[in-house]
Design an enzyme around this catalytic site. Structure first.
Site, short mmCIF file in Angstrom:
data_model
loop_
_atom_site.label_atom_id
_atom_site.label_comp_id
_atom_site.label_asym_id
_atom_site.label_seq_id
_atom_site.Cartn_x
_atom_site.Cartn_y
_atom_site.Cartn_z
CG HIS A 17 3.40 -5.82 -21.26
ND1 HIS A 17 1.95 -6.43 -20.77
CD2 HIS A 17 4.27 -5.11 -20.89
CE1 HIS A 17 2.53 -5.58 -19.42
NE2 HIS A 17 3.62 -5.01 -20.03
CG ASP A 71 6.02 3.51 -8.72
OD1 ASP A 71 6.18 4.93 -7.64
OD2 ASP A 71 6.07 3.18 -9.06
CE LYS A 122 3.88 5.86 -2.75
NZ LYS A 122 5.10 6.96 -2.13
CE LYS A 130 11.83 -0.19 -19.56
NZ LYS A 130 11.21 0.28 -18.94
N GLY A 141 1.03 -1.24 -0.08
CA GLY A 141 0.05 -0.14 -0.05
C GLY A 141 0.87 1.50 0.38
CB SER A 142 3.86 2.64 2.04
OG SER A 142 4.39 1.19 1.30
NE ARG A 182 8.86 -3.98 4.70
CZ ARG A 182 9.98 -4.65 4.27
NH1 ARG A 182 11.37 -5.54 5.02
NH2 ARG A 182 10.85 -3.31 3.54
CG ASP A 222 0.01 -8.59 -20.09
OD1 ASP A 222 -0.55 -6.94 -21.13
OD2 ASP A 222 0.31 -9.06 -20.51
CG HIS A 223 -0.42 -2.39 -17.91
ND1 HIS A 223 1.12 -2.57 -18.30
CD2 HIS A 223 -0.56 -1.42 -18.68
CE1 HIS A 223 2.42 -1.95 -18.98
NE2 HIS A 223 1.42 -0.95 -18.53
N1 LIG Z 1 5.62 0.55 -10.24
C1 LIG Z 1 5.08 0.44 -11.24
O1 LIG Z 1 5.49 1.11 -12.34
C2 LIG Z 1 5.65 -0.90 -11.62
C3 LIG Z 1 4.51 -2.21 -10.22
N2 LIG Z 1 4.27 -3.11 -11.35
C4 LIG Z 1 4.47 -4.48 -10.34
O2 LIG Z 1 3.91 -3.92 -8.88
C5 LIG Z 1 4.83 -4.93 -7.70
C6 LIG Z 1 4.74 -3.75 -6.83
O3 LIG Z 1 5.52 -2.46 -7.10
P1 LIG Z 1 6.31 -0.95 -6.66
O4 LIG Z 1 4.95 -0.98 -6.81
O5 LIG Z 1 6.62 -1.33 -7.97
O6 LIG Z 1 7.09 -2.14 -5.87
P2 LIG Z 1 7.65 -0.80 -4.72
O7 LIG Z 1 9.08 -1.56 -4.04
O8 LIG Z 1 7.66 0.69 -4.91
O9 LIG Z 1 6.88 -1.29 -2.90
C7 LIG Z 1 6.64 -2.58 -2.55
C8 LIG Z 1 5.76 -2.28 -1.57
O10 LIG Z 1 5.70 -3.47 -0.97
C9 LIG Z 1 6.46 -3.23 0.52
N3 LIG Z 1 7.04 -4.47 1.51
C10 LIG Z 1 7.95 -4.66 1.05
N4 LIG Z 1 8.48 -5.48 2.13
C11 LIG Z 1 7.36 -6.13 2.60
C12 LIG Z 1 7.19 -7.05 3.70
N5 LIG Z 1 7.90 -7.25 4.19
N6 LIG Z 1 6.28 -7.54 4.56
C13 LIG Z 1 4.90 -6.25 3.66
N7 LIG Z 1 5.24 -4.95 3.14
C14 LIG Z 1 6.74 -5.19 2.62
C15 LIG Z 1 7.20 -2.16 1.01
O11 LIG Z 1 6.74 -1.14 2.23
P3 LIG Z 1 7.54 -1.45 3.15
O12 LIG Z 1 8.45 -1.14 2.96
O13 LIG Z 1 6.84 -0.65 3.87
O14 LIG Z 1 7.25 -2.67 3.98
C16 LIG Z 1 6.34 -1.47 -0.45
O15 LIG Z 1 5.11 -1.09 -0.05
C17 LIG Z 1 6.08 -5.68 -8.11
O16 LIG Z 1 5.26 -6.65 -8.70
C18 LIG Z 1 5.83 -5.15 -9.76
O17 LIG Z 1 6.68 -5.56 -10.36
C19 LIG Z 1 4.02 -3.80 -12.19
C20 LIG Z 1 3.80 -2.79 -13.40
C21 LIG Z 1 4.32 -1.61 -12.93
O1 LIG Z 2 4.92 -3.76 -17.30
C1 LIG Z 2 5.93 -2.51 -18.01
O2 LIG Z 2 5.63 -1.27 -19.47
C2 LIG Z 2 5.63 -0.56 -19.35
C3 LIG Z 2 5.23 0.16 -20.23
O3 LIG Z 2 3.58 0.52 -20.10
P1 LIG Z 2 3.54 1.62 -21.17
O4 LIG Z 2 1.83 0.99 -20.55
O5 LIG Z 2 3.90 2.50 -20.82
O6 LIG Z 2 3.53 1.11 -22.79
C4 LIG Z 2 7.56 -0.39 -19.08
O7 LIG Z 2 8.54 0.84 -19.07
C5 LIG Z 2 7.68 -1.82 -17.87
O8 LIG Z 2 9.51 -1.54 -18.35
C6 LIG Z 2 7.10 -2.99 -17.76
O9 LIG Z 2 7.30 -3.52 -16.88
#
Ligand SMILES: NC(=O)C1=CN([C@@H]2O[C@H](COP(=O)(O)OP(=O)(O)OC[C@H]3O[C@@H](n4cnc5c(N)ncnc54)[C@H](OP(=O)(O)O)[C@@H]3O)[C@@H](O)[C@H]2O)C=CC1
Ligand SMILES: O=C1O[C@H](COP(=O)(O)O)[C@@H](O)[C@H](O)[C@H]1O
Length: 495
Positions: free
Chosen positions: A241, A16, A19, A341, A13-14, A46, A178-179
Site C-alpha cells: 500500500h 472472511d 463474506k 496498529k 467462498g466461505s 472444502r 492492492d485494495h
Molecule cells: N480477511 C481480510 O480482511 C483480508 C484478506 N486478504 C487475503 O484474502 C485471502 C483470504 O483471506 P481470508 O478470507 O481472511 O481467509 P479465511 O481463512 O477466512 O478463508 C480461507 C478460505 O479458504 C478455504 N480453504 C482452505 N483450505 C482449502 C483447500 N485446501 N481447498 C479449498 N479451500 C480451502 C476455506 O474454507 P474451508 O476451510 O471450508 O476449505 C476458506 O473459505 C488471503 O490471501 C488474505 O491474505 C486480504 C486483505 C484483507
Molecule cells: O491490507 C491490509 O490493510 C488493512 C488496512 O486497510 P484499510 O483499508 O482499513 O486502511 C490492514 O488492517 C491489514 O492488516 C492489511 O492486511
C-alpha cells in the site's frame, strides 16, 4: 450500461474476505446494473455446503447494505452456486469445469471466466497450475485471474509465485489486488496532481521540501495473528500500500490514462527507489511492537498478549522510515512513511510540505510558514492547503490560514468501496488499478534489505498502545530538522 458477463469462480467462498468484502461488492455491482442476468458465482471451499446454504451465507453478507431490499437480495443470491472443492485435488477441478460450463450455458456468459483467489497464498500456485492442467480456461471469452495479497513473502517467494501463475496466465490476464488502489482518494491523487495548473509545475524537488505518508490504524492484530505473525507491518502495509501510494505521489504524468502508461510511470519510480545497504536500512527504517496500555479505563492488550501471538514474538506492528528517489525531480526530497496498529487514531493521510518562500519581504511581522498540502484518504476524505495570508488589521502581519475541502458523508457513502471498484475493473478488463509484476519485484527487493537489517537486531523496540509509535519515529525526522505534521492527541478506541 453494458452489463458484465462472466462465471466468477471464487476460491475461498466461505472465507472472511468473501463474506466481508466480496459479496457486498458484488451486490453493489448488481444493484448498479453492472451485473444483471448474465453472471453466476461459484463459491468453493472444502466444507460440504449446499447451494441453498451458500445462498443463505451470501444473503446474510449483503442484507444490511443500504440498498438491499429482500427482493433484490433474493434475485442476487439466486446467481450463487456452491462446489465443495479441495484446491489440491485435481479431480475436483473436473467437477468445477463441468459446473462452470453448465452455468455458462444457463446464463449465456460467452465463455468469460473470472477466477478469484481469496485463499491462503500458499495455494495460489497450486490453483493456477490445476486450472491449466485440468483445462478450465476457456477458448471463447476472457480468462482473468484475480489474486489477493500477500503476493509472496519476499522477492524470491514472490518470483516463484509469479512464475507459477505465469505458466497459466499472461500478465494481461493477471489482476493483483492492492485494495488501496481502489480507494477514492488514492484515485483522486491523479486528478489533483495532473488536473491542476498550479500543482503540476511545483511538484518536484525545486519546490517540495518533504513528503510524509501516514497509514495509522487503531485496531490491533484482530483475528489475523496467524497471518500477521508471518508478515508484520513492513510486509503487510509498506511493500504494497505505501509503495503504491508513493508511486502515485511521485510518478511523472503518464502519457495516457491507460493501464500501460500508468504502469510505465510507476515503474520509473520503483526503478529509482534509492537502494539501501543493510547498514543504511537500519539507520533509515525503524520498527516497534505495541505494548499494553489503559485507555479511558479500558486495558488494551500488548501485541505479545494477543491470541495466536508468540509471547516472544519479534513481529513488528509499527514501521517508520525514510525513502529517497534517485530521479532528477526528487533528489534530496525525503519521503517519510509510517504505519502501525494500535496507534492514536485511524487515519490515512499524506502531507506535502513545500519549501518556504525566501526571502519574504512581507514576513517582517509574523511567521513565514511553508505551504502544506494534506490529502486525507481515510476516514476523512478531502484536502487542506496551508497558506500564508495577512492578519486582518492595520498592521501587516502574516497569518497561517487553511483552505480546506472535505467530501460530505452523502458523497462518501455513494462512492464505490475499493473492492467494488476493483471487481468491476477486473470484469471490464481494466488493469490500471492492479499491480504489475515489475512493481512487485522492485518493492520486494527494497523491503527485503530492511527485513535483513532488522533480522540482525536482537531487540524489539516498543510503543504503548494508543500512541503514534516509538520515540525513534520522531527522532528519524528530527535528525533532518523535520517533525511529523500529523500528531493526533485524541485517542480513539477500537471496538
Ligand atoms: N480477511 C481480510 O480482511 C483480508 C484478506 N486478504 C487475503 O484474502 C485471502 C483470504 O483471506 P481470508 O478470507 O481472511 O481467509 P479465511 O481463512 O477466512 O478463508 C480461507 C478460505 O479458504 C478455504 N480453504 C482452505 N483450505 C482449502 C483447500 N485446501 N481447498 C479449498 N479451500 C480451502 C476455506 O474454507 P474451508 O476451510 O471450508 O476449505 C476458506 O473459505 C488471503 O490471501 C488474505 O491474505 C486480504 C486483505 C484483507
Ligand atoms: O491490507 C491490509 O490493510 C488493512 C488496512 O486497510 P484499510 O483499508 O482499513 O486502511 C490492514 O488492517 C491489514 O492488516 C492489511 O492486511
Amino acid at each position: 450500461m453494458d452489463e458484465k458477463k462472466a462465471v466468477i469462480i471464487l476460491f475461498g467462498g466461505s472465507g472472511d474476505l468473501a463474506k466481508r468484502k466480496l459479496y457486498p461488492a458484488l451486490f453493489q455491482l448488481f444493484n448498479r446494473g453492472e451485473l444483471q442476468d448474465h453472471f453466476a458465482v461459484i463459491g468453493t471451499a472444502r466444507r460440504p455446503w449446499s447451494d441453498d446454504y451458500y445462498q443463505e451465507i451470501v444473503t446474510a453478507a449483503v442484507t444490511n447494505l443500504p440498498q438491499a431490499t429482500p427482493k433484490k437480495v433474493a434475485a442476487f443470491a439466486s446467481h450463487f452456486y456452491y462446489q465443495s472443492h479441495d484446491v489440491t485435488d485435481a479431480e475436483h477441478y473436473v467437477t468445477l469445469k463441468t459446473l462452470a460450463q453448465k452455468l455458462d450455458d444457463k446464463y449465456g456468459v460467452g465463455g468469460n471466466r473470472l477466477y478469484y483467489m481469496a485463499m491462503a497464498p500458499n495455494f495460489f500456485g497450486t490453483i493456477a497450475s490445476h486450472l491449466k492442467s485440468e483445462k478450465l480456461l476457456t477458448d471463447d471469452g476472457f480468462n482473468r485471474l484475480v489474486i489477493e495479497k500477500p503476493f509472496g513473502h519476499d522477492y524470491e517467494s514472490a518470483k516463484t509465485l509469479n512464475d507459477s501463475i505465469s505458466a497459466t496466465f499472461n500478465e494481461d490476464q493477471i489482476y493483483r489486488i492492492d485494495h488501496y488502489l481502489g480507494k477514492e482518494m488514492i484515485q483522486a491523487l491523479l486528478a489533483l496532481r495532473f488536473g491542476n495548473q498550479f500543482f503540476e509545475p511545483v511538484w518536484s524537488n525545486k519546490y517540495i521540501d518533504n513528503i510524509q505518508v501516514t497509514l495509522a490504524e487503531v485496531v490491533g492484530v484482530e483475528e489475523r495473528a496467524g497471518y500477521y505473525e508471518t508478515a508484520g507491518a513492513l510486509r503487510d502495509m509498506v511493500q504494497n500500500h505505501i509503495m503504491q501510494l508513493l508511486a502515485y505521489l511521485t510518478m511523472k504524468k503518464p502519457t495516457a490514462f491507460t493501464a500501460d502508461a500508468v504502469h510505465a510511470a510507476k515503474d520509473e519510480v520503483f526503478n529509482a527507489l534509492h537502494p539501501y545497504t543493510v547498514a543504511e536500512a537500519s539507520a533509515n527504517f525503524i520498527r516497534a511492537q505495541y505494548t499494553e496500555a489503559t485507555i479511558d479505563g479500558k486495558t488494551v492488550p500488548g501485541y505479545r498478549q494477543e491470541d495466536g501471538v508468540a509471547p516472544d514474538s519479534m513481529t513488528e506492528t509499527f514501521v517508520a522510515g525514510k525513502l529517497q528517489l534517485d530521479m532528477p525531480e526528487w533528489r534530496g526530497v525525503p519521503i517519510y512513511v509510517r504505519t502501525g496498529k494500535r496507534l492514536t487514531q485511524k487515519s490515512t493521510q499524506v502531507t506535502i510540505t513545500f519549501k518556504p518562500t525566501a526571502p519574504n519581504i512581507f514576513a517582517a511581522n509574523g511567521e513565514n510558514k511553508p505551504n502544506q498540502l494534506t490529502i486525507y484518504v481515510e476516514p476523512k476524505e478531502g484536502y487542506s492547503l496551508q497558506i500564508n495570508g495577512k492578519n486582518m488589521g492595520q498592521e501587516f502581519e502574516l497569518e497561517n490560514e487553511t483552505l480546506s475541502f472535505t467530501h460530505d458523508d452523502k458523497s462518501v457513502n455513494k462512492a464505490p468501496e475499493a473492492y467494488e471498484r476493483l471487481l468491476l475493473d477486473a470484469l471490464s478488463g481494466n488493469q490500471t488499478n492492479f499491480t504489475h509484476w515489475t512493481e512487485l519485484a522492485q518493492t520486494w527487493q527494497f523491503v527485503d534489505v530492511i527485513r535483513k537489517a532488522w533480522d540482525q537486531m536482537p531487540n524489539m523496540p516498543t510503543y504503548a498502545a494508543g500512541t503514534m509509535g516509538p520515540v525513534a519515529a520522531a527522532a528519524l525526522l528530527e535528525a533532518d530538522g523535520h517533525h511529523w505534521v500529523f500528531q493526533p492527541t485524541k485517542i480513539e478506541l477500537a471496538d
